[in-house]
Every structure is written in C-alpha cells, then in structure tokens.
Design a protein around this motif. Structure first.
Motif, mmCIF file in Angstrom:
data_model
loop_
_atom_site.group_PDB
_atom_site.id
_atom_site.type_symbol
_atom_site.label_atom_id
_atom_site.label_comp_id
_atom_site.label_asym_id
_atom_site.label_seq_id
_atom_site.Cartn_x
_atom_site.Cartn_y
_atom_site.Cartn_z
ATOM 1 N N CYS A 49 0.151 7.074 -5.143
ATOM 2 C CA CYS A 49 0.488 5.875 -4.366
ATOM 3 C C CYS A 49 1.208 4.855 -5.249
ATOM 4 C CB CYS A 49 -0.788 5.265 -3.779
ATOM 5 S SG CYS A 49 -0.502 3.825 -2.732
ATOM 6 N N ASN A 51 3.925 3.022 -3.367
ATOM 7 C CA ASN A 51 4.381 2.139 -2.288
ATOM 8 C C ASN A 51 3.446 2.345 -1.091
ATOM 9 O OD1 ASN A 51 5.661 0.665 -0.323
ATOM 10 N ND2 ASN A 51 7.554 1.853 -0.323
ATOM 11 N N ILE A 52 2.559 1.414 -0.865
ATOM 12 C CA ILE A 52 1.530 1.587 0.172
ATOM 13 C C ILE A 52 2.130 1.659 1.571
ATOM 14 C CG2 ILE A 52 1.080 -0.872 0.551
ATOM 15 C CD1 ILE A 52 -1.465 2.062 0.481
ATOM 16 N N ASP A 53 3.330 1.114 1.752
ATOM 17 C CA ASP A 53 3.954 1.150 3.076
ATOM 18 C C ASP A 53 4.336 2.576 3.497
ATOM 19 O OD1 ASP A 53 3.737 -1.579 3.432
ATOM 20 O OD2 ASP A 53 5.681 -1.994 2.499
ATOM 21 N N GLU A 54 4.357 3.495 2.548
ATOM 22 C CA GLU A 54 4.651 4.886 2.882
ATOM 23 C C GLU A 54 3.456 5.577 3.537
ATOM 24 O OE1 GLU A 54 5.758 6.685 -0.773
ATOM 25 O OE2 GLU A 54 7.771 5.787 -0.831
ATOM 26 N N GLU A 56 0.428 5.835 6.303
ATOM 27 C CA GLU A 56 0.100 5.408 7.661
ATOM 28 C C GLU A 56 -1.425 5.389 7.845
ATOM 29 O OE1 GLU A 56 0.613 6.962 12.300
ATOM 30 O OE2 GLU A 56 1.406 8.133 10.625
ATOM 31 N N HIS A 67 -0.139 10.154 4.026
ATOM 32 C CA HIS A 67 1.282 10.189 3.654
ATOM 33 C C HIS A 67 1.982 11.244 4.509
ATOM 34 C CE1 HIS A 67 4.872 10.763 1.130
ATOM 35 N NE2 HIS A 67 4.641 9.518 0.726
ATOM 36 N N LYS A 112 -6.943 -4.202 5.181
ATOM 37 C CA LYS A 112 -5.594 -3.930 4.687
ATOM 38 C C LYS A 112 -5.599 -2.661 3.846
ATOM 39 C CE LYS A 112 -6.302 -7.327 0.973
ATOM 40 N NZ LYS A 112 -5.786 -8.566 0.362
ATOM 41 N N LYS A 113 -4.399 -2.200 3.492
ATOM 42 C CA LYS A 113 -4.246 -1.012 2.663
ATOM 43 C C LYS A 113 -3.581 -1.393 1.355
ATOM 44 C CE LYS A 113 0.024 0.204 5.165
ATOM 45 N NZ LYS A 113 0.749 1.244 5.916
ATOM 46 N N CYS A 115 -2.504 0.134 -2.938
ATOM 47 C CA CYS A 115 -2.483 1.164 -3.969
ATOM 48 C C CYS A 115 -3.390 0.682 -5.099
ATOM 49 C CB CYS A 115 -1.065 1.376 -4.511
ATOM 50 S SG CYS A 115 0.078 2.186 -3.366
#
Length: 233
Positions: A49, A51-54, A56, A67, A112-113, A115
């Motif tokens: 990890c 980039n946490i936006d990758e 879902e 991922h 929230k999510k 890395c």
C-alpha cells in the motif's frame, strides 16, 4: 482364513461408508471459516500500500480493503466462505447450540482507510483518540443534519426519525428517508453515535446504559411544507 479376510474387509468398507455419510461438526466448520478469513486477510495484506485511494472498501458481512489486482481471487474466496458459513449454520442448528447475546449493537463502520507500514488498514472509532473524535464530531453532525436538505417530503411513510446523542446525554431526532441513500446516512448516524458514546464514556458520563436502546428506536415523521418533521408523539 478367507472368511476372516472377507469379514475384516466388509467391516472396513462399513466404517468408511459411515465416516463418509456422517455430517461434520459445528466446530469443524467453525475452524474452516476462521481459516478462510485468515486466507482472505493474507490475500489483502499481500498487496503493498502506497496509495490508499487504489483500495476499495468492500462490505460483505464485514469490511475489507481490496485492491483491483486481487479482486477476482477475493471474490472466489468469498464464495467459498459463504458456503462454509452455510454449512456452519446447518451444523449449529443440527447440534442444538444455544445462541449467544442477541442484544442489538450499533454496527462498527470504518471511519477512514490508510496505508500503515506499507499495508492497507481500516480505522474504526476505537482507533481514534478523544482529540481526534472532538475534531470529527462537528463536521459529521452538520453532514447528517443537512443530508436531505434537497429532498422534498411528499410521503411521510417514506421517512422515519432516528436518534442522535449529544452532549450531556441529550437525545436529538433527525428525519431520514427509507430508500434515498438510506444505507449511507444510517452509517453516518451510527458512526456519529459511536463517537459520542466513546466521548461520553471518557467523561465518565453514566447515562449510556439508560439511553442505549434509543439508538434502535424510530419516530414517525410528518411532511410540512415539503420538509420532513419528526413527530413529537
């Protein structure tokens, strides 16, 4: 000698046949379910990890950070898990297990999510400090209060009132729509209430036990000038 051999052979066949037809125990399937969860978690953690936006957030009974590169395998493991859960439930009923505590609880949604140390991680209310909760509460309250500001109330039966807890254990009711983005706003209310509960407990407020059931109650709503108004009854 031949007769004894045939006898033992028939006994072996009989034992094998019985072992194949005998249903597996609840404990057996419970262990398999736990192993499958571990397998799913290992799969999720196998993706670095940065980039946490990758990643879902996927909700299937519980929450996962998935991922895209492992989604196909993840879905396959979830199908296998569902079958094991089904067999576990059948064994549970067959063996006459007595259910545990069935009291309602507020669902624990992720806040929230992030890395963390190169691994994806979901943060929950219990992971937050009181200072972080204090910073979150005003914005979350405002989003709940204005969530349906652009949605007209034309049928009161499509609305219900849900409770929010505030300072000093006071309770406030907000109107939410039964179908329009219902899951999203309910999750926001659940998170807000969980944060307030943690805050009140840190302040040693003694009212949580007396108000807890309110979180699972609903109030009737009336439409007034196109706006949902919670009934005072």
């Amino acid at each position: 000698m031949r007769r004894n051999t045939l006898y033992y052979l028939s006994m072996v066949i009989f034992v094998l046949a019985c072992s194949k037809s005998e249903p597996k125990s609840y404990e057996y399937y419970n262990n398999l379910v736990n192993e499958k969860y571990e397998e799913i978690n290992t799969l999720i953690q196998s993706v670095s990890c940065t980039n946490i936006d990758e990643f879902e957030i996927v909700r299937i009974q519980r929450y996962y950070l998935v991922h895209p590169s492992i989604r196909t395998v993840f879905d396959k493991l979830q199908t296998e898990l569902a079958q094991l859960e089904k067999e576990k439930s059948i064994a549970y009923v067959r063996e006459g297990w007595i259910g545990g505590d069935t009291s309602p609880t507020i669902p624990n949604h992720p806040v929230k999510k992030i890395c963390e140390n190169g691994k994806p991680r979901l943060l929950y209310v219990n992971d937050l400090s009181i200072e972080e909760i204090d910073a979150e509460l005003p914005n979350r309250y405002e989003k709940i209060k204005t969530f349906y500001k652009d949605v007209s109330c034309t049928d009161a039966n499509q609305w219900i009132g849900r409770y929010l807890v505030s300072a000093n254990c006071n309770m406030e009711v907000v109107a939410i729509h039964e179908t329009v983005q219902n899951e999203e706003v309910v999750a926001k209310i659940d998170l807000y209430n969980l944060m307030m509960i943690k805050k009140l407990r840190s302040e040693k407020q003694e009212c949580i036990g007396s108000i807890y059931d309110k979180f699972f109650e609903s109030k009737t709503v009336q439409c007034e000038n196109g706006k949902p108004v919670v009934s005072s009854e």
